[in-house]
Scaffold this motif. Structure first.
Motif, PDB file in Angstrom:
ATOM      1  N   LYS A 134       0.790  -1.220   0.000  1.00 21.81           N
ATOM      2  CA  LYS A 134       0.000   0.000   0.000  1.00 21.81           C
ATOM      3  C   LYS A 134       0.829   1.280   0.000  1.00 21.81           C
ATOM      4  O   LYS A 134       0.288   2.375  -0.206  1.00 21.81           O
ATOM      5  CB  LYS A 134      -0.940   0.017   1.205  1.00 21.81           C
ATOM      6  CG  LYS A 134      -1.991  -1.077   1.168  1.00 21.81           C
ATOM      7  CD  LYS A 134      -2.938  -0.983   2.345  1.00 21.81           C
ATOM      8  CE  LYS A 134      -4.018  -2.059   2.268  1.00 21.81           C
ATOM      9  NZ  LYS A 134      -4.990  -1.974   3.381  1.00 21.81           N
ATOM     10  N   VAL A 135       2.154   1.151   0.253  1.00 21.28           N
ATOM     11  CA  VAL A 135       2.995   2.348   0.321  1.00 21.28           C
ATOM     12  C   VAL A 135       4.156   2.269  -0.672  1.00 21.28           C
ATOM     13  O   VAL A 135       4.316   3.131  -1.541  1.00 21.28           O
ATOM     14  CB  VAL A 135       3.542   2.568   1.755  1.00 21.28           C
ATOM     15  CG1 VAL A 135       4.443   3.802   1.794  1.00 21.28           C
ATOM     16  CG2 VAL A 135       2.390   2.713   2.737  1.00 21.28           C
ATOM     17  N   LEU A 136       4.985   1.221  -0.544  1.00 28.79           N
ATOM     18  CA  LEU A 136       6.213   1.175  -1.335  1.00 28.79           C
ATOM     19  C   LEU A 136       5.957   0.922  -2.821  1.00 28.79           C
ATOM     20  O   LEU A 136       6.554   1.591  -3.679  1.00 28.79           O
ATOM     21  CB  LEU A 136       7.147   0.105  -0.771  1.00 28.79           C
ATOM     22  CG  LEU A 136       7.648   0.352   0.663  1.00 28.79           C
ATOM     23  CD1 LEU A 136       8.588  -0.754   1.102  1.00 28.79           C
ATOM     24  CD2 LEU A 136       8.339   1.709   0.758  1.00 28.79           C
ATOM     25  N   ILE A 137       5.104  -0.047  -3.132  1.00 28.41           N
ATOM     26  CA  ILE A 137       4.812  -0.316  -4.553  1.00 28.41           C
ATOM     27  C   ILE A 137       4.147   0.881  -5.220  1.00 28.41           C
ATOM     28  O   ILE A 137       4.564   1.297  -6.311  1.00 28.41           O
ATOM     29  CB  ILE A 137       3.968  -1.602  -4.694  1.00 28.41           C
ATOM     30  CG1 ILE A 137       4.814  -2.828  -4.301  1.00 28.41           C
ATOM     31  CG2 ILE A 137       3.443  -1.751  -6.123  1.00 28.41           C
ATOM     32  CD1 ILE A 137       4.071  -4.142  -4.351  1.00 28.41           C
ATOM     33  N   PRO A 138       3.110   1.494  -4.595  1.00 33.63           N
ATOM     34  CA  PRO A 138       2.562   2.719  -5.198  1.00 33.63           C
ATOM     35  C   PRO A 138       3.584   3.839  -5.313  1.00 33.63           C
ATOM     36  O   PRO A 138       3.518   4.650  -6.235  1.00 33.63           O
ATOM     37  CB  PRO A 138       1.427   3.109  -4.232  1.00 33.63           C
ATOM     38  CG  PRO A 138       1.013   1.819  -3.607  1.00 33.63           C
ATOM     39  CD  PRO A 138       2.283   1.032  -3.465  1.00 33.63           C
ATOM     40  N   ALA A 139       4.550   3.890  -4.376  1.00 35.20           N
ATOM     41  CA  ALA A 139       5.576   4.931  -4.434  1.00 35.20           C
ATOM     42  C   ALA A 139       6.421   4.814  -5.696  1.00 35.20           C
ATOM     43  O   ALA A 139       6.916   5.818  -6.230  1.00 35.20           O
ATOM     44  CB  ALA A 139       6.477   4.852  -3.208  1.00 35.20           C
ATOM     45  N   VAL A 140       6.598   3.580  -6.190  1.00 38.96           N
ATOM     46  CA  VAL A 140       7.360   3.365  -7.418  1.00 38.96           C
ATOM     47  C   VAL A 140       6.471   3.542  -8.650  1.00 38.96           C
ATOM     48  O   VAL A 140       6.856   4.203  -9.623  1.00 38.96           O
ATOM     49  CB  VAL A 140       7.986   1.955  -7.422  1.00 38.96           C
ATOM     50  CG1 VAL A 140       8.669   1.678  -8.753  1.00 38.96           C
ATOM     51  CG2 VAL A 140       8.989   1.818  -6.278  1.00 38.96           C
ATOM     52  N   LEU A 141       5.276   2.974  -8.593  1.00 41.36           N
ATOM     53  CA  LEU A 141       4.411   2.970  -9.768  1.00 41.36           C
ATOM     54  C   LEU A 141       3.760   4.325 -10.042  1.00 41.36           C
ATOM     55  O   LEU A 141       3.588   4.708 -11.209  1.00 41.36           O
ATOM     56  CB  LEU A 141       3.324   1.904  -9.604  1.00 41.36           C
ATOM     57  CG  LEU A 141       3.798   0.451  -9.532  1.00 41.36           C
ATOM     58  CD1 LEU A 141       2.612  -0.494  -9.413  1.00 41.36           C
ATOM     59  CD2 LEU A 141       4.631   0.100 -10.767  1.00 41.36           C
ATOM     60  N   ALA A 142       3.402   5.056  -8.993  1.00 45.31           N
ATOM     61  CA  ALA A 142       2.655   6.297  -9.182  1.00 45.31           C
ATOM     62  C   ALA A 142       3.426   7.338 -10.002  1.00 45.31           C
ATOM     63  O   ALA A 142       2.876   7.892 -10.966  1.00 45.31           O
ATOM     64  CB  ALA A 142       2.232   6.875  -7.831  1.00 45.31           C
ATOM     65  N   PRO A 143       4.688   7.651  -9.653  1.00 47.21           N
ATOM     66  CA  PRO A 143       5.390   8.636 -10.490  1.00 47.21           C
ATOM     67  C   PRO A 143       5.628   8.148 -11.908  1.00 47.21           C
ATOM     68  O   PRO A 143       5.609   8.942 -12.856  1.00 47.21           O
ATOM     69  CB  PRO A 143       6.713   8.869  -9.744  1.00 47.21           C
ATOM     70  CG  PRO A 143       6.880   7.705  -8.836  1.00 47.21           C
ATOM     71  CD  PRO A 143       5.498   7.264  -8.490  1.00 47.21           C
ATOM     72  N   LEU A 144       5.849   6.824 -12.077  1.00 44.69           N
ATOM     73  CA  LEU A 144       6.023   6.284 -13.417  1.00 44.69           C
ATOM     74  C   LEU A 144       4.739   6.436 -14.231  1.00 44.69           C
ATOM     75  O   LEU A 144       4.764   6.805 -15.417  1.00 44.69           O
ATOM     76  CB  LEU A 144       6.439   4.811 -13.353  1.00 44.69           C
ATOM     77  CG  LEU A 144       7.807   4.530 -12.732  1.00 44.69           C
ATOM     78  CD1 LEU A 144       8.066   3.025 -12.679  1.00 44.69           C
ATOM     79  CD2 LEU A 144       8.910   5.237 -13.513  1.00 44.69           C
ATOM     80  N   ALA A 145       3.599   6.152 -13.570  1.00 46.84           N
ATOM     81  CA  ALA A 145       2.314   6.322 -14.251  1.00 46.84           C
ATOM     82  C   ALA A 145       2.080   7.789 -14.606  1.00 46.84           C
ATOM     83  O   ALA A 145       1.604   8.114 -15.697  1.00 46.84           O
ATOM     84  CB  ALA A 145       1.181   5.816 -13.356  1.00 46.84           C
ATOM     85  N   ALA A 146       2.445   8.685 -13.675  1.00 48.76           N
ATOM     86  CA  ALA A 146       2.265  10.115 -13.923  1.00 48.76           C
ATOM     87  C   ALA A 146       3.151  10.585 -15.073  1.00 48.76           C
ATOM     88  O   ALA A 146       2.725  11.397 -15.907  1.00 48.76           O
ATOM     89  CB  ALA A 146       2.582  10.906 -12.653  1.00 48.76           C
ATOM     90  N   ILE A 147       4.386  10.085 -15.127  1.00 47.10           N
ATOM     91  CA  ILE A 147       5.283  10.444 -16.236  1.00 47.10           C
ATOM     92  C   ILE A 147       4.680  10.007 -17.567  1.00 47.10           C
ATOM     93  O   ILE A 147       4.650  10.764 -18.542  1.00 47.10           O
ATOM     94  CB  ILE A 147       6.671   9.800 -16.044  1.00 47.10           C
ATOM     95  CG1 ILE A 147       7.414  10.472 -14.886  1.00 47.10           C
ATOM     96  CG2 ILE A 147       7.503   9.912 -17.319  1.00 47.10           C
ATOM     97  CD1 ILE A 147       8.719   9.774 -14.523  1.00 47.10           C
ATOM     98  N   LEU A 148       4.183   8.763 -17.611  1.00 49.73           N
ATOM     99  CA  LEU A 148       3.610   8.227 -18.847  1.00 49.73           C
ATOM    100  C   LEU A 148       2.391   9.035 -19.291  1.00 49.73           C
ATOM    101  O   LEU A 148       2.290   9.447 -20.457  1.00 49.73           O
ATOM    102  CB  LEU A 148       3.227   6.756 -18.644  1.00 49.73           C
ATOM    103  CG  LEU A 148       2.545   6.070 -19.825  1.00 49.73           C
ATOM    104  CD1 LEU A 148       3.469   6.054 -21.037  1.00 49.73           C
ATOM    105  CD2 LEU A 148       2.126   4.648 -19.449  1.00 49.73           C
ATOM    106  N   VAL A 149       1.464   9.260 -18.352  1.00 48.97           N
ATOM    107  CA  VAL A 149       0.236   9.983 -18.703  1.00 48.97           C
ATOM    108  C   VAL A 149       0.554  11.410 -19.136  1.00 48.97           C
ATOM    109  O   VAL A 149       0.011  11.914 -20.134  1.00 48.97           O
ATOM    110  CB  VAL A 149      -0.740   9.990 -17.503  1.00 48.97           C
ATOM    111  CG1 VAL A 149      -1.955  10.860 -17.806  1.00 48.97           C
ATOM    112  CG2 VAL A 149      -1.194   8.568 -17.174  1.00 48.97           C
ATOM    113  N   ALA A 150       1.464  12.088 -18.407  1.00 48.93           N
ATOM    114  CA  ALA A 150       1.799  13.471 -18.737  1.00 48.93           C
ATOM    115  C   ALA A 150       2.563  13.565 -20.061  1.00 48.93           C
ATOM    116  O   ALA A 150       2.381  14.521 -20.827  1.00 48.93           O
ATOM    117  CB  ALA A 150       2.615  14.097 -17.613  1.00 48.93           C
ATOM    118  N   THR A 151       3.421  12.580 -20.335  1.00 51.69           N
ATOM    119  CA  THR A 151       4.152  12.577 -21.603  1.00 51.69           C
ATOM    120  C   THR A 151       3.197  12.467 -22.783  1.00 51.69           C
ATOM    121  O   THR A 151       3.277  13.245 -23.740  1.00 51.69           O
ATOM    122  CB  THR A 151       5.155  11.410 -21.648  1.00 51.69           C
ATOM    123  OG1 THR A 151       6.109  11.558 -20.587  1.00 51.69           O
ATOM    124  CG2 THR A 151       5.889  11.363 -22.973  1.00 51.69           C
TER     125      THR A 151
END
Length: 384
Positions: A134-151
């Motif tokens: 609930k903390v560490l995995i989202p910490a890795v995936l969330a910014p990656l998802a944000a980078i992809l969506v924003a790109t």
């Protein structure tokens, strides 16, 4: 008034103090790009963000429930443990704010609570699997998802408006940024204010004031919403500088894409009850906005420094939380908690006074931790 009531009052005051620092630390998440592009004037931006943070705190309680019962074993928690965890998060927020580092208030709080619990009740009282999922995995995936969506979003924005004149496009997306930045502020309230609600609820459960299944009282929701809104209104200008101009030069179409991406990811995490770091998401979106625009420069060295700060947030806050518990326990009772709280206030005062001697203003190479000369006066502390 008995000792336990005094202790609970100090814990709640500490929680609301943390919530206040969360507000001014994370103002940059919602408003840095809008201020940097000139879509919103600084005081208008932070005022709007404060109101929407307040409103967002009432939209959901799933994250509060995760913090209250999903990270540590409530049966092993005492008021002193909750207090020490808050001190860990509070101290890290203050230090990173002073240096202008966009670190995660969420991870600071979770790290502080986990560290205090670990030293007080042992490893079995910390729900390691839950922290990972609930903390560490989202910490890795969330910014990656944000980078992809924003790109993707940034690329599409420029492609779809390539035949529109520069002036019309800039004006149009400035208006659009008002809406997208507002969504980020609303989303921030739904996620970050709830973390304080969850900790206060955890303290009340530990004190026997409410039962484990009672839920979060309305006065806790209102108090947490007010504290984060007040912190937001004061503004975290040091962090705004780093996030708004330190990673990449943001144009209005990029700002719109970055804010829209951040809001989408944060709202999704709140829906699933994940205590996501809005800092990680918004930073990822800004990076994605830089990647998505052809020939745009992304300052990867600054991004790497931010990532390094993120890596040490949990263990650093955990260490402070453990030390705060040890100090409070050594002195004992409500007196021990009060002494440690007073030391935290002294730290806050010292950093504030130091920040006044090293203010954020245009043209100062020490404006932020990137060490760059500020290219624009748009983010000037106290600017109208």
């Amino acid at each position: 008034m008995d000792a336990n009531t005094v202790l609970l009052a100090v814990v709640i005051a500490t929680a609301l103090s943390f919530d206040f620092t969360n507000g001014f630390h994370d103002t940059a998440n919602a408003m840095a790009t809008s201020i940097a592009t000139g879509a919103l004037r600084p005081k208008v931006a932070v005022g709007l963000s404060a109101l929407l943070n307040f409103a967002g705190a009432f939209l959901s309680l799933k994250v509060a429930a995760t913090i209250a019962t999903g990270i540590v074993d409530t049966g092993a928690i005492t008021l002193t443990v909750v207090f020490a965890g808050l001190i860990g998060g509070l101290a890290w927020n203050l230090l990173t704010w002073y240096f202008g580092i966009p670190s995660s208030s969420s991870h600071a709080l979770i790290g502080g609570v986990a560290g205090a619990t670990l030293i007080a009740a042992g490893a079995s009282a910390v729900k390691g699997a839950a922290i990972v999922s609930k903390v560490l995995i989202p910490a890795v995936l969330a910014p990656l998802a944000a980078i992809l969506v924003a790109t993707v979003g940034t690329y599409l924005v420029y492609v779809l408006t390539r035949n529109v004149s520069e002036g019309v496009r800039t004006r149009g997306f400035r208006y659009g940024q008002i809406g997208s930045a507002s969504l980020v502020s609303l989303a921030h309230g739904t996620n970050d204010a709830q973390k304080t609600m969850g900790v206060i609820t955890l303290a009340m459960i530990a004190n026997g004031t409410i039962t484990k299944d009672a839920g979060t009282p309305m006065w806790v929701i209102a108090a947490s919403a007010t504290a984060i809104a007040l912190g937001t209104y004061l503004g975290g200008w040091r962090v705004i500088r780093t996030l708004g101009k330190g990673l990449t030069e943001i144009e209005t179409p990029q700002g719109f894409a970055a804010e829209s991406s951040s809001a989408a990811v944060i709202f999704a995490s709140s829906h699933f009850g994940l205590p996501l770091s809005t800092t990680h998401v918004c930073t990822g979106s800004v990076v994605g906005a830089g990647v998505g625009k052809r020939l745009a420069e992304v300052r990867w060295s600054v991004a790497a420094k931010m990532a390094a700060a993120w890596l040490v947030t949990l263990p650093a806050a955990a260490m402070v939380g453990a030390l705060a518990w040890a100090g409070a326990t050594l002195i004992g009772g409500a007196l021990g908690v009060t002494v440690v709280f007073a030391l935290a206030l002294l730290l806050a005062g010292a950093l504030y006074l130091a920040s006044r001697r090293r203010p954020v203003h245009a043209g100062n190479v020490n404006d932020d931790w990137t060490g760059r000369v500020a290219p624009t006066p748009a983010v000037r502390e106290g600017a109208a």
